[in-house]
Design a protein around this motif. Structure first.
Motif, PDB file in Angstrom:
ATOM      1  N   PRO A  87       3.788  -3.399 -11.251  1.00 39.68           N
ATOM      2  CA  PRO A  87       2.501  -2.857 -11.691  1.00 39.68           C
ATOM      3  C   PRO A  87       1.905  -1.972 -10.587  1.00 39.68           C
ATOM      4  O   PRO A  87       2.249  -2.115  -9.411  1.00 39.68           O
ATOM      5  CB  PRO A  87       1.636  -4.105 -11.907  1.00 39.68           C
ATOM      6  N   VAL A  88       1.032  -1.066 -10.989  1.00 42.08           N
ATOM      7  CA  VAL A  88       0.388  -0.172 -10.035  1.00 42.08           C
ATOM      8  C   VAL A  88      -1.117  -0.324 -10.138  1.00 42.08           C
ATOM      9  O   VAL A  88      -1.695  -0.243 -11.224  1.00 42.08           O
ATOM     10  CB  VAL A  88       0.779   1.302 -10.305  1.00 42.08           C
ATOM     11  N   GLY A 125      10.718 -11.234   0.341  1.00 45.43           N
ATOM     12  CA  GLY A 125       9.709 -11.657  -0.615  1.00 45.43           C
ATOM     13  C   GLY A 125       9.347 -10.566  -1.600  1.00 45.43           C
ATOM     14  O   GLY A 125       9.689  -9.401  -1.431  1.00 45.43           O
ATOM     15  N   GLU A 126       8.653 -10.965  -2.640  1.00 43.46           N
ATOM     16  CA  GLU A 126       8.290 -10.064  -3.723  1.00 43.46           C
ATOM     17  C   GLU A 126       6.875  -9.520  -3.532  1.00 43.46           C
ATOM     18  O   GLU A 126       6.044 -10.116  -2.852  1.00 43.46           O
ATOM     19  CB  GLU A 126       8.370 -10.810  -5.064  1.00 43.46           C
ATOM     20  N   PHE A 127       6.633  -8.390  -4.187  1.00 41.84           N
ATOM     21  CA  PHE A 127       5.287  -7.815  -4.228  1.00 41.84           C
ATOM     22  C   PHE A 127       4.754  -7.938  -5.645  1.00 41.84           C
ATOM     23  O   PHE A 127       5.498  -7.850  -6.632  1.00 41.84           O
ATOM     24  CB  PHE A 127       5.314  -6.335  -3.817  1.00 41.84           C
ATOM     25  N   ASP A 128       3.443  -8.101  -5.739  1.00 41.10           N
ATOM     26  CA  ASP A 128       2.803  -8.207  -7.047  1.00 41.10           C
ATOM     27  C   ASP A 128       2.391  -6.854  -7.608  1.00 41.10           C
ATOM     28  O   ASP A 128       2.209  -6.713  -8.816  1.00 41.10           O
ATOM     29  CB  ASP A 128       1.586  -9.135  -6.959  1.00 41.10           C
ATOM     30  N   SER A 129       2.226  -5.867  -6.730  1.00 44.70           N
ATOM     31  CA  SER A 129       1.895  -4.532  -7.225  1.00 44.70           C
ATOM     32  C   SER A 129       2.027  -3.519  -6.097  1.00 44.70           C
ATOM     33  O   SER A 129       2.135  -3.877  -4.915  1.00 44.70           O
ATOM     34  CB  SER A 129       0.465  -4.477  -7.789  1.00 44.70           C
ATOM     35  N   PHE A 171       0.761   8.487 -13.109  1.00 41.60           N
ATOM     36  CA  PHE A 171       1.607   7.432 -13.654  1.00 41.60           C
ATOM     37  C   PHE A 171       1.736   7.545 -15.167  1.00 41.60           C
ATOM     38  O   PHE A 171       2.746   7.170 -15.744  1.00 41.60           O
ATOM     39  CB  PHE A 171       1.075   6.064 -13.243  1.00 41.60           C
ATOM     40  N   ALA A 172       0.707   8.085 -15.805  1.00 42.56           N
ATOM     41  CA  ALA A 172       0.775   8.265 -17.254  1.00 42.56           C
ATOM     42  C   ALA A 172       1.725   9.388 -17.641  1.00 42.56           C
ATOM     43  O   ALA A 172       2.185   9.449 -18.778  1.00 42.56           O
ATOM     44  CB  ALA A 172      -0.628   8.561 -17.791  1.00 42.56           C
ATOM     45  N   ASP A 173       2.009  10.299 -16.706  1.00 41.93           N
ATOM     46  CA  ASP A 173       2.819  11.476 -17.011  1.00 41.93           C
ATOM     47  C   ASP A 173       4.232  11.383 -16.439  1.00 41.93           C
ATOM     48  O   ASP A 173       5.202  11.616 -17.139  1.00 41.93           O
ATOM     49  CB  ASP A 173       2.133  12.736 -16.477  1.00 41.93           C
ATOM     50  N   PHE A 174       4.347  11.082 -15.146  1.00 43.39           N
ATOM     51  CA  PHE A 174       5.669  11.097 -14.514  1.00 43.39           C
ATOM     52  C   PHE A 174       5.842  10.038 -13.434  1.00 43.39           C
ATOM     53  O   PHE A 174       6.952   9.769 -13.021  1.00 43.39           O
ATOM     54  CB  PHE A 174       5.956  12.474 -13.893  1.00 43.39           C
ATOM     55  N   PHE A 193       0.839  -1.192   0.000  1.00 42.57           N
ATOM     56  CA  PHE A 193       0.000   0.000   0.000  1.00 42.57           C
ATOM     57  C   PHE A 193       0.876   1.243   0.000  1.00 42.57           C
ATOM     58  O   PHE A 193       1.721   1.438   0.876  1.00 42.57           O
ATOM     59  CB  PHE A 193      -0.902  -0.003   1.235  1.00 42.57           C
ATOM     60  N   GLY A 194       0.669   2.118  -1.002  1.00 46.04           N
ATOM     61  CA  GLY A 194       1.465   3.333  -1.119  1.00 46.04           C
ATOM     62  C   GLY A 194       0.773   4.582  -0.616  1.00 46.04           C
ATOM     63  O   GLY A 194       1.388   5.641  -0.551  1.00 46.04           O
ATOM     64  N   GLY A 195      -0.523   4.482  -0.297  1.00 47.17           N
ATOM     65  CA  GLY A 195      -1.250   5.649   0.207  1.00 47.17           C
ATOM     66  C   GLY A 195      -2.050   6.318  -0.887  1.00 47.17           C
ATOM     67  O   GLY A 195      -2.551   5.678  -1.806  1.00 47.17           O
ATOM     68  N   ILE A 196      -2.175   7.646  -0.801  1.00 45.71           N
ATOM     69  CA  ILE A 196      -2.966   8.384  -1.771  1.00 45.71           C
ATOM     70  C   ILE A 196      -2.093   8.866  -2.919  1.00 45.71           C
ATOM     71  O   ILE A 196      -0.872   8.939  -2.803  1.00 45.71           O
ATOM     72  CB  ILE A 196      -3.675   9.592  -1.135  1.00 45.71           C
ATOM     73  N   ILE A 197      -2.752   9.201  -4.022  1.00 47.57           N
ATOM     74  CA  ILE A 197      -2.028   9.746  -5.161  1.00 47.57           C
ATOM     75  C   ILE A 197      -2.930  10.739  -5.875  1.00 47.57           C
ATOM     76  O   ILE A 197      -4.128  10.506  -6.050  1.00 47.57           O
ATOM     77  CB  ILE A 197      -1.574   8.619  -6.111  1.00 47.57           C
TER      78      ILE A 197
END
Length: 331
Positions: free
Chosen positions: A162-163, A128-132, A146-149, A101-105
Motif C-alpha cells: 500500500p502507498v 522484515g516486512e513493511f506495511d506501506s 499512482f492512479a495513472d502509472f 519513506f520514499g520521499g516526494i512524489i
C-alpha cells in the motif's frame, strides 16, 4: 530577481553551492513515532529558487535531515523548519506498523522515475516486512501518479505494498528513512540502486520479445522535428516503432530487454530504458529541444556503463546521415 536567463542560472548555481552537500552514500535511519509533514506554501529565495517545506520529524520534533529531497539542477529545493512548529504537528491517530519513506512524489512520469524511486533500494537491505510506502505529495494537480502509472512501476519492481501519500501532517509508529541514491543530485545513480533495479527489472520478458531494433516515438506529442519521416526511414531499416504510452511499464521494460539497438525521441522514455540499459546495447537519443539532455544521458551512462549517442534532429534533411555515421542504419 532578474529576467535574464543566464543571470538566473548563475544565481541558482550560487544558491546550490551554499547548500550543504547531499548524502550520496547508503544510509538508513529508523525514526520511531515519526511525523511526516505535507508541503507548506512555496516561497522564493532571494536567488529565485522555489522552496517547498516538508520533511520527516522525530518524536522530539527534531528534523530528520536525511528525509530532505535534493533537486540540485533545477530551481527548486526542499528545506524544512527545525524543530517542527507546533501548528504543523499531526492531529490524528498514529498509523501503526513499519513503513518505508520514499520521499516526494509529483504528477510527472519522468520526474517520478528520477526523483521518487531512489530510496527504495533499502528494501533489499533490511530484514522484515513493511506495511506501506510513504511519499509526500508535492504541489500540483490533486491526483498522484499512482492512479495513472505509479502502481504499474512499483508492481514491475515487485513492490506490492500500500502507498500512503501524505498531504497533511501524519504520524507513523515506525518510519525507515533511507538516503536517496538516485535523483538530480546523483544522476548516474549509486551502485546499490543500480543493483536494486537491475535485479528486479532485467529479468522481465514478454511483449516485444524478438524485436532487435526499436524506435521509441513521441509522434503523438508532435514536438520532435521531422519525426514522421524519421519513423518511415527507420521502419525501412528493420526498426519496430513503439508508442510507449500504449504499453504497460513492464511491457516497455520487456521490449528494451530484448533489443540490441534502441533509438528514442528525447523524453521520459529515456529514463525507462536507462533503468535496464546494457553495455552491449547501442542507444541513441534524438533531440527535440536545445541542450545536451544531461539528466537522461547521465542516467544511461551510469546504469549501463556505456554512453548513449545524442542525435541532433535538425536540420531534418541530414538526420539520416547522422544516424548512419553512428551505426544506427547498418544492416
Amino acid at each position: 530577481m532578474t529576467d535574464d536567463p543566464y543571470a538566473k542560472h548563475l544565481a541558482f548555481l550560487d544558491y546550490q553551492r551554499a547548500r550543504p552537500e547531499p548524502v550520496r552514500a547508503p544510509v538508513i535511519e529508523i525514526v520511531p513515532d515519526a511525523t511526516v509533514t505535507g508541503v507548506g506554501d512555496v516561497v522564493k529565495s532571494p536567488q529565485g529558487v522555489s522552496i517547498q517545506d516538508s520533511g520527516v520529524y522525530h518524536a522530539d520534533d527534531a528534523l530528520c535531515g536525511l528525509s530532505l529531497h535534493r533537486a540540485s539542477n533545477i530551481p527548486e529545493d526542499n528545506i524544512a523548519p527545525d524543530p517542527l512548529p507546533s501548528e504543523r504537528r499531526a492531529r490524528g491517530d498514529v498509523v501503526p506498523g513499519r513503513h518505508l519513506f520514499g520521499g516526494i512524489i509529483g504528477p510527472h512520469f519522468g520526474h517520478y522515475l528520477v526523483e521518487s524511486l531512489g530510496r527504495l533500494w533499502a528494501v533489499d537491505h533490511l530484514k522484515g516486512e513493511f506495511d506501506s510506502l510513504v511519499f509526500i505529495r508535492t504541489h500540483g494537480p490533486k491526483r498522484t501518479p499512482f492512479a495513472d502509472f505509479g502502481q504499474d512501476v512499483l508492481a514491475a519492481l515487485g513492490l506490492d505494498l500500500p502507498v500512503h501519500t501524505v498531504v497533511r501532517p501524519t504520524r507513523f509508529a515506525e518510519l525507515v528513512v533511507p538516503s536517496q541514491l538516485f535523483g538530480f543530485h546523483l544522476r548516474a545513480g549509486h551502485p546499490l540502486f543500480h543493483a536494486f533495479v537491475h535485479r528486479r527489472l532485467r529479468a522481465i520478458s514478454g511483449a516485444g520479445e524478438g524485436a532487435r531494433r526499436l524506435y521509441v516515438s513521441r509522434r503523438q506529442y508532435g514536438d520532435t522535428p521531422g519525426e514522421e519521416a524519421l519513423e518511415t526511414l527507420l521502419a525501412g531499416h528493420g526498426y519496430r516503432i513503439i508508442q510507449p504510452e500504449s504499453l504497460s511499464f513492464a511491457e516497455q521494460i520487456a521490449a528494451y530487454n530484448a533489443a540490441d539497438t534502441v533509438l528514442l525521441a528525447e523524453g521520459s522514455a529515456v529514463h525507462v530504458l536507462a533503468m535496464v540499459a546494457r553495455a552491449d546495447q547501442r542507444v541513441g537519443v534524438v533531440q527535440r529541444r536545445p541542450g545536451v539532455f544531461a539528466g537522461g544521458m547521465d542516467h544511461l551512462r551510469g546504469f549501463s556503463g556505456r554512453a548513449g549517442v545524442l542525435i541532433a534532429s535538425q536540420p531534418v534533411e541530414s538526420v539520416a546521415d547522422r544516424l548512419a555515421q553512428n551505426g544506427f542504419l547498418a544492416n
